[in-house]
Motif scaffolding. Sequence first.
Motif, PDB file in Angstrom:
ATOM      1  N   VAL A 122       0.843  -1.192   0.000  1.00  0.00           N
ATOM      2  CA  VAL A 122       0.000   0.000   0.000  1.00  0.00           C
ATOM      3  C   VAL A 122       0.881   1.245   0.000  1.00  0.00           C
ATOM      4  O   VAL A 122       1.828   1.356   0.787  1.00  0.00           O
ATOM      5  N   PHE A 123       0.551   2.184  -0.886  1.00  0.00           N
ATOM      6  CA  PHE A 123       1.258   3.455  -1.000  1.00  0.00           C
ATOM      7  C   PHE A 123       0.299   4.558  -0.565  1.00  0.00           C
ATOM      8  O   PHE A 123      -0.736   4.773  -1.194  1.00  0.00           O
ATOM      9  N   LEU A 124       0.641   5.253   0.520  1.00  0.00           N
ATOM     10  CA  LEU A 124      -0.220   6.290   1.081  1.00  0.00           C
ATOM     11  C   LEU A 124       0.369   7.661   0.781  1.00  0.00           C
ATOM     12  O   LEU A 124       1.532   7.926   1.099  1.00  0.00           O
ATOM     13  N   LEU A 125      -0.429   8.539   0.186  1.00  0.00           N
ATOM     14  CA  LEU A 125       0.048   9.878  -0.135  1.00  0.00           C
ATOM     15  C   LEU A 125      -1.136  10.810  -0.368  1.00  0.00           C
ATOM     16  O   LEU A 125      -2.265  10.368  -0.552  1.00  0.00           O
ATOM     17  N   SER A 126      -0.846  12.101  -0.368  1.00  0.00           N
ATOM     18  CA  SER A 126      -1.894  13.100  -0.556  1.00  0.00           C
ATOM     19  C   SER A 126      -2.370  13.119  -2.003  1.00  0.00           C
ATOM     20  O   SER A 126      -1.566  13.019  -2.926  1.00  0.00           O
ATOM     21  N   ARG A 127      -3.667  13.255  -2.184  1.00  0.00           N
ATOM     22  CA  ARG A 127      -4.199  13.387  -3.551  1.00  0.00           C
ATOM     23  C   ARG A 127      -3.652  14.647  -4.215  1.00  0.00           C
ATOM     24  O   ARG A 127      -3.498  14.709  -5.435  1.00  0.00           O
TER      25      ARG A 127
END
Length: 321
Positions: A122-127
């Motif tokens: 899973v890669f979590l980042l701001s839209r």
Amino acid sequence: MSSTGTSLIGGRRVGMSTAGMSPGSRVRRMPLGLDIVIRDAVPACLPRERPPCAHPGPAARPQRLIARESGEYLFVGLRDTAAALPPWRPAPDVLLGPGDICFYDVHRPSVLDFPRQARLKVFLLSRELLGLARSDVPRLTHAPVTPTSRLGALLSPFLSDFADTAAVSRSAVGDMLAWNAVSLLSTLAGDHLSDQARGQQPDTRAPLMSDILDFIDLRLSDTDLSPETIARAHHISVRYLHKLFREEGTTVGRLIQRRRLAECRRVLTLRSAENMTIAAVAHRWGFASPTHFSRVFRATYGMSPSAWREFAGRGDREAGA
């Protein structure tokens, strides 16, 4: 009890909740506010984060993602999505296969029905880092990107390998890989949104919308590109043009700006363009004002064009050292 950490996006601290982080998760914080989570724990669940505010009205059953084969599944969790989103609506179940790339909202994660042998990366980042508007998120999470698609074939193995090597890469290489991953995910998101616009319209509009998007892509460098010129070229009214884009949850101007920004960001990382000034890059892709370009670039990506160029160049130099 969940705890909250922070990740850095362009100099801004962004809260990261560990709610939904199982003991079997491995988390790696990367530059640009990118967090990578690898999870083998059973039952499988996606990392989630608390929304900044609650939405009125009942919440419908979240979307269910179903996998029947063991293997790796890739997810891109989008942050900063909740402020302008309506309450949940019922969503159909989606069947996933190994290697699929699935975007999701970290404030409203889908429910997983996966086999025990599945591994989640899973890669979590701001839209915002991907240049996405909040209205883009529901369409982006509508369907996965398969490894048989044009960009999926490229990105699925890259993202899988990146997740594995990020934890052991030295700082300079990790920085460069993080920048490459964010840049490629931005391209993937834009391409996936275009596919949704082309493929999900009723038959009477699909060819027209496809022609309009191609027309825009070919004329991004034209400072006179406008709703009026686009409508005139396709023999439709400006009002109808706006209606087409409104039904896709965006506007003509927003799409043009996002495409131009993506091209400018790409060019700013090319060694062949390192002698071009920021103003020249902006003008090449249709921005009449360098000041306006710098302002919208910073608002979209969280850093100035010069900082983005320096970051990409530093990664190349240090990786090659």
